[in-house]
Write a protein that holds these residues in place. Structure first.
Motif, PDB file in Angstrom:
ATOM      1  N   GLU A 280       3.478  37.273  60.596  1.00  0.00           N
ATOM      2  CA  GLU A 280       3.471  38.148  61.776  1.00  0.00           C
ATOM      3  C   GLU A 280       3.400  39.614  61.378  1.00  0.00           C
ATOM      4  O   GLU A 280       2.682  40.412  62.012  1.00  0.00           O
ATOM      5  N   GLN A 281       4.139  39.995  60.345  1.00  0.00           N
ATOM      6  CA  GLN A 281       4.149  41.392  59.920  1.00  0.00           C
ATOM      7  C   GLN A 281       2.774  41.848  59.460  1.00  0.00           C
ATOM      8  O   GLN A 281       2.281  42.904  59.865  1.00  0.00           O
ATOM      9  N   TYR A 282       2.146  41.061  58.613  1.00  0.00           N
ATOM     10  CA  TYR A 282       0.846  41.469  58.085  1.00  0.00           C
ATOM     11  C   TYR A 282      -0.263  41.381  59.127  1.00  0.00           C
ATOM     12  O   TYR A 282      -1.086  42.287  59.255  1.00  0.00           O
ATOM     13  N   THR A 283      -0.297  40.288  59.876  1.00  0.00           N
ATOM     14  CA  THR A 283      -1.414  40.120  60.827  1.00  0.00           C
ATOM     15  C   THR A 283      -1.290  41.048  62.034  1.00  0.00           C
ATOM     16  O   THR A 283      -2.284  41.304  62.722  1.00  0.00           O
ATOM     17  N   ALA A 284      -0.099  41.578  62.292  1.00  0.00           N
ATOM     18  CA  ALA A 284       0.073  42.551  63.378  1.00  0.00           C
ATOM     19  C   ALA A 284      -0.180  43.980  62.902  1.00  0.00           C
ATOM     20  O   ALA A 284      -0.128  44.917  63.698  1.00  0.00           O
TER      21      ALA A 284
ATOM     22  N   TYR B 185      -6.664  46.752  42.102  1.00  0.00           N
ATOM     23  CA  TYR B 185      -6.389  46.843  43.538  1.00  0.00           C
ATOM     24  C   TYR B 185      -5.159  46.004  43.851  1.00  0.00           C
ATOM     25  O   TYR B 185      -5.125  44.806  43.545  1.00  0.00           O
ATOM     26  N   PRO B 186      -4.136  46.600  44.458  1.00  0.00           N
ATOM     27  CA  PRO B 186      -2.897  45.867  44.740  1.00  0.00           C
ATOM     28  C   PRO B 186      -2.934  45.065  46.037  1.00  0.00           C
ATOM     29  O   PRO B 186      -1.881  44.700  46.573  1.00  0.00           O
ATOM     30  N   TYR B 187      -4.124  44.823  46.544  1.00  0.00           N
ATOM     31  CA  TYR B 187      -4.282  44.140  47.831  1.00  0.00           C
ATOM     32  C   TYR B 187      -5.200  42.941  47.655  1.00  0.00           C
ATOM     33  O   TYR B 187      -6.204  43.006  46.934  1.00  0.00           O
ATOM     34  N   LYS B 188      -4.852  41.840  48.308  1.00  0.00           N
ATOM     35  CA  LYS B 188      -5.633  40.600  48.204  1.00  0.00           C
ATOM     36  C   LYS B 188      -6.021  40.132  49.605  1.00  0.00           C
ATOM     37  O   LYS B 188      -5.165  39.723  50.391  1.00  0.00           O
ATOM     38  N   PRO B 189      -7.327  40.190  49.958  1.00  0.00           N
ATOM     39  CA  PRO B 189      -7.757  39.684  51.276  1.00  0.00           C
ATOM     40  C   PRO B 189      -7.782  38.158  51.293  1.00  0.00           C
ATOM     41  O   PRO B 189      -8.011  37.512  50.265  1.00  0.00           O
ATOM     42  N   TYR B 190      -7.552  37.597  52.454  1.00  0.00           N
ATOM     43  CA  TYR B 190      -7.857  36.189  52.675  1.00  0.00           C
ATOM     44  C   TYR B 190      -9.293  36.125  53.198  1.00  0.00           C
ATOM     45  O   TYR B 190      -9.689  36.917  54.066  1.00  0.00           O
ATOM     46  N   CYS B 191     -10.061  35.183  52.680  1.00  0.00           N
ATOM     47  CA  CYS B 191     -11.491  35.101  53.001  1.00  0.00           C
ATOM     48  C   CYS B 191     -11.735  34.920  54.504  1.00  0.00           C
ATOM     49  O   CYS B 191     -11.063  34.116  55.161  1.00  0.00           O
ATOM     50  N   GLY B 192     -12.716  35.633  55.018  1.00  0.00           N
ATOM     51  CA  GLY B 192     -13.049  35.549  56.431  1.00  0.00           C
ATOM     52  C   GLY B 192     -13.752  34.272  56.809  1.00  0.00           C
ATOM     53  O   GLY B 192     -13.906  33.971  57.994  1.00  0.00           O
ATOM     54  N   GLN B 193     -14.168  33.486  55.830  1.00  0.00           N
ATOM     55  CA  GLN B 193     -14.859  32.228  56.130  1.00  0.00           C
ATOM     56  C   GLN B 193     -13.996  31.008  55.811  1.00  0.00           C
ATOM     57  O   GLN B 193     -13.778  30.155  56.684  1.00  0.00           O
TER      58      GLN B 193
ATOM     59  N   GLY C  23      -4.852  39.880  55.056  1.00  0.00           N
ATOM     60  CA  GLY C  23      -4.611  39.962  53.627  1.00  0.00           C
ATOM     61  C   GLY C  23      -3.223  40.527  53.389  1.00  0.00           C
ATOM     62  O   GLY C  23      -2.496  40.863  54.334  1.00  0.00           O
ATOM     63  N   LYS C  24      -2.824  40.636  52.122  1.00  0.00           N
ATOM     64  CA  LYS C  24      -1.484  41.133  51.825  1.00  0.00           C
ATOM     65  C   LYS C  24      -1.452  41.798  50.452  1.00  0.00           C
ATOM     66  O   LYS C  24      -2.317  41.564  49.613  1.00  0.00           O
ATOM     67  N   LEU C  25      -0.435  42.613  50.252  1.00  0.00           N
ATOM     68  CA  LEU C  25      -0.215  43.201  48.943  1.00  0.00           C
ATOM     69  C   LEU C  25       0.166  42.111  47.954  1.00  0.00           C
ATOM     70  O   LEU C  25       0.828  41.131  48.321  1.00  0.00           O
ATOM     71  N   VAL C  26      -0.240  42.259  46.704  1.00  0.00           N
ATOM     72  CA  VAL C  26       0.146  41.283  45.688  1.00  0.00           C
ATOM     73  C   VAL C  26       1.660  41.343  45.515  1.00  0.00           C
ATOM     74  O   VAL C  26       2.314  42.355  45.786  1.00  0.00           O
ATOM     75  N   TRP C  27       2.233  40.236  45.024  1.00  0.00           N
ATOM     76  CA  TRP C  27       3.681  40.041  45.066  1.00  0.00           C
ATOM     77  C   TRP C  27       4.480  41.175  44.443  1.00  0.00           C
ATOM     78  O   TRP C  27       5.444  41.667  45.023  1.00  0.00           O
ATOM     79  N   LYS C  28       4.098  41.627  43.248  1.00  0.00           N
ATOM     80  CA  LYS C  28       4.902  42.632  42.562  1.00  0.00           C
ATOM     81  C   LYS C  28       4.841  44.002  43.225  1.00  0.00           C
ATOM     82  O   LYS C  28       5.609  44.890  42.872  1.00  0.00           O
ATOM     83  N   VAL C  29       3.967  44.148  44.189  1.00  0.00           N
ATOM     84  CA  VAL C  29       3.901  45.375  44.986  1.00  0.00           C
ATOM     85  C   VAL C  29       4.497  45.134  46.373  1.00  0.00           C
ATOM     86  O   VAL C  29       5.177  45.998  46.936  1.00  0.00           O
TER      87      VAL C  29
END
Length: 580
Positions: free
Chosen positions: A145-149, A215-223, A262-268
């Motif tokens: 909820e936090q990330y997708t909002a 890049y400290p961010y990881k997208p989830y694929c749109g497909q 998407g979300k920041l990688v864990w260590k960030v």
């Protein structure tokens, strides 16, 4: 106005941490609620080791509440983590869930037969119910909820802008020597620690590295919705981000200022949340506390976000003493829900409260649970008569209730081993159970089984689920004529002494005195003689006598405590089975 802690509780670990947390909170955020935190990944059954992640800050938060402060205990449900693997025994063996590896846990279907909408909600539900029974007060936060909002949008953009600073910190640990070979018995690395490491199969993916920069961010694929993606370009000014997916080949360019998949990688991600939430206290497992691990690295990265690392004690391993094959085969180690099926929440709380976080301990699913309950009841007796030590009194107080009040308890807490024995012998027949339990104390007979619930129900569940069938008690239907015929004069005399005293001593205390007294009387001593007055041979004679009774009653060398067994069998049947 905050209340000063009672002096009798200053000797236990909870109070010491509460003192430290209050002081630190007043320094960092004076006048604001004290914030403590836990993180749980609903990637599978949430086990009793994970429960320490919750109970440690809960106990500290509750102590702070008792002193009159406002506290927020945040539990972050890491349900936006990637689905890393299919747990053993949870989703079957047909591989149908393997196709979802790499998706957010909230995008994975729930296990077959579940009433919940997705994988994460299925495993959160059991833990949520257990925490309610344990009296844990918390604010749950869904990271999906936090990330997708877009709640963390500013933090994500900030991390991407300062990726060079983050990369410089991580670089210090990338050049470290490879960790030593895992030693036998070492605790497995926590799920969260592995989270980013399996992003696209590259070791550097743990910290967000890619072929075109860090890049400290990881997208989830749109497909395909999986995180098997690589960021190929990012523009700080426009926030234009491009990525490709190695799973399905999809590629797209998005505006990160508007993108919420998407979300920041864990260590960030972890230190970002410390700063965002203002966390003062959050423990971590031994796997997070080693050099170069998430907690250590996060302590440096959190400063980039303008925050400070929480007070973070390392907590040690929680082991299991026994577990029936029928339960362990479900996949993984037992959960809080499993434990609460066989023990009252007060006992489970006490196991976590009485040991410092850095002390390991075991939770019993085998016969050891009876000894733990004996110890617990003995502690309750000391509390009642005022002979308890301060630290033990504090642990007991934290076990039986919270700042909000006492937990529901068994009105008449008879010995767990007695209740388990009766449940074993009667196979749960309530009329027989009430008959036996009402005869334990003739001067104050039990009138309803409700008086001994829920402890009776827990003991019965333990018998039915954790005691192997070959160890269950089955009373003989007919006397063992061959054994009775083979007895010598002393053996026959011992049985006559027991049978002659049955009617007069038909209570738990009376039968205890009788069965231990028979060998004493046969050796020429008083039945009331103490151990100090008796030769060592008496103990041998008692063990021999007990073994004889067990063989004649249940056909084994051992069984439930004999006084309880005799009451369960009943006078008439005892006479039938023991008469030579």
């Amino acid at each position: 106005m905050p209340i000063v802690a009672q002096s009798t509780e200053t000797t236990d670990w909870v109070s010491r941490f509460a003192d430290e947390v209050i002081e630190e909170s007043e320094r960092r955020a004076p006048g604001k609620p004290v914030v403590v935190a836990s993180g749980l990944s609903p990637s599978g059954p949430i086990h009793l080791g994970n429960l320490r992640e919750v109970m440690t800050p809960h106990l500290v938060a509750d102590e702070i509440r008792r002193r009159g402060y406002t506290v927020r205990h945040l539990i972050s449900w890491d349900d936006y983590d990637r689905y890393r693997k299919v747990p053993n025994g949870v989703a079957g063996i047909d591989g149908s869930w393997a196709e979802h590896i790499g998706k957010p846990l909230t995008s994975v279907p729930a296990p077959a037969g579940s009433a919940y909408p997705n994988w994460a909600e299925h495993f959160k539900a059991a833990m949520t119910e257990a925490l309610a029974e344990l009296g844990v007060e918390y604010d749950g936060i869904s990271q999906t909820e936090q990330y997708t909002a877009g709640t963390y949008r500013e933090q994500v953009l900030f991390a991407m802008k300062h990726r060079g600073d983050i990369d410089a910190i991580l670089e210090q640990y990338r050049t470290k020597k490879a960790p030593a070979k895992k030693q036998q018995g070492q605790k497995p690395v926590d799920e969260a620690e592995l989270e980013a490491a399996e992003g696209s199969g590259a070791a550097a993916e743990d910290d967000g590295s890619s072929t075109s920069g860090y890049y400290p961010y990881k997208p989830y694929c749109g497909q395909c919705e999986k995180d098997l993606t690589t960021v190929t370009a990012y523009d700080d000014t426009t926030t234009e981000l491009s990525y490709t997916c190695s799973a399905c080949g999809f590629a797209e360019t998005v505006l990160l200022s508007e993108f919420n998949r998407g979300k920041l990688v864990w260590k960030v991600d972890w230190p970002m949340r410390w700063a965002y939430e203002g966390v003062i206290f959050e423990p971590s497992g031994v796997d997070h506390s080693s050099p170069g691990s998430s907690f250590q690295v996060g302590g440096q990265i959190v400063g980039i976000f303008g925050g400070k690392q929480p007070i973070g004690p390392m907590y040690a391993f929680v082991g299991i003493s026994g577990m029936a094959k029928m339960s362990s085969s479900k996949g993984g180690v037992p959960t809080a829900s499993d434990a609460l099926q066989i023990m009252e929440p007060q006992l489970l709380r006490w196991l976590y409260a009485r040991r410092r976080p850095n002390q390991s301990f075991k939770i019993a699913f085998d016969q050891e649970i009876q000894r733990l309950y004996d110890e617990w009841d003995k502690l309750a007796g000391k509390v009642a008569d005022g002979s308890v030590l301060p630290a033990d009194a504090a642990a007991y107080s934290r076990a039986v209730g919270t700042a909000a009040g006492q937990l529901p308890a068994t009105a008449r807490p008879m010995a767990y081993r007695t209740l388990a024995s009766v449940a074993d012998i009667t196979a749960g027949a309530e009329d027989q159970t009430l008959r036996i339990l009402s005869e334990l104390d003739p001067e104050n007979p039990l009138t309803s089984l409700d008086e001994v619930r829920p402890r009776l129900d827990k003991a019965e569940t333990w018998i039915n689920t954790q005691v192997p069938a070959e160890e269950r008690t089955v009373v003989r239907d007919e006397p063992d004529a061959e054994l009775l015929k083979s007895l010598d004069d002393q053996g026959r005399a011992s049985l006559r002494l027991l049978l002659d005293g049955l009617e007069e001593n038909w209570s738990l205390d009376g039968l205890t005195h009788l069965v231990y007294g028979v060998p004493k009387v046969q050796a020429g001593f008083s039945a009331d003689a103490t151990a100090k007055e008796l030769p060592a041979e008496i103990k041998v004679a008692q063990r021999t006598f007990f073994a004889l009774l067990y063989h004649l009653l249940v056909g084994r060398d051992t069984g439930p405590r004999l006084p309880t067994l005799l009451l369960a069998v009943g006078q008439d049947r005892v006479r039938k089975l023991l008469s030579a």
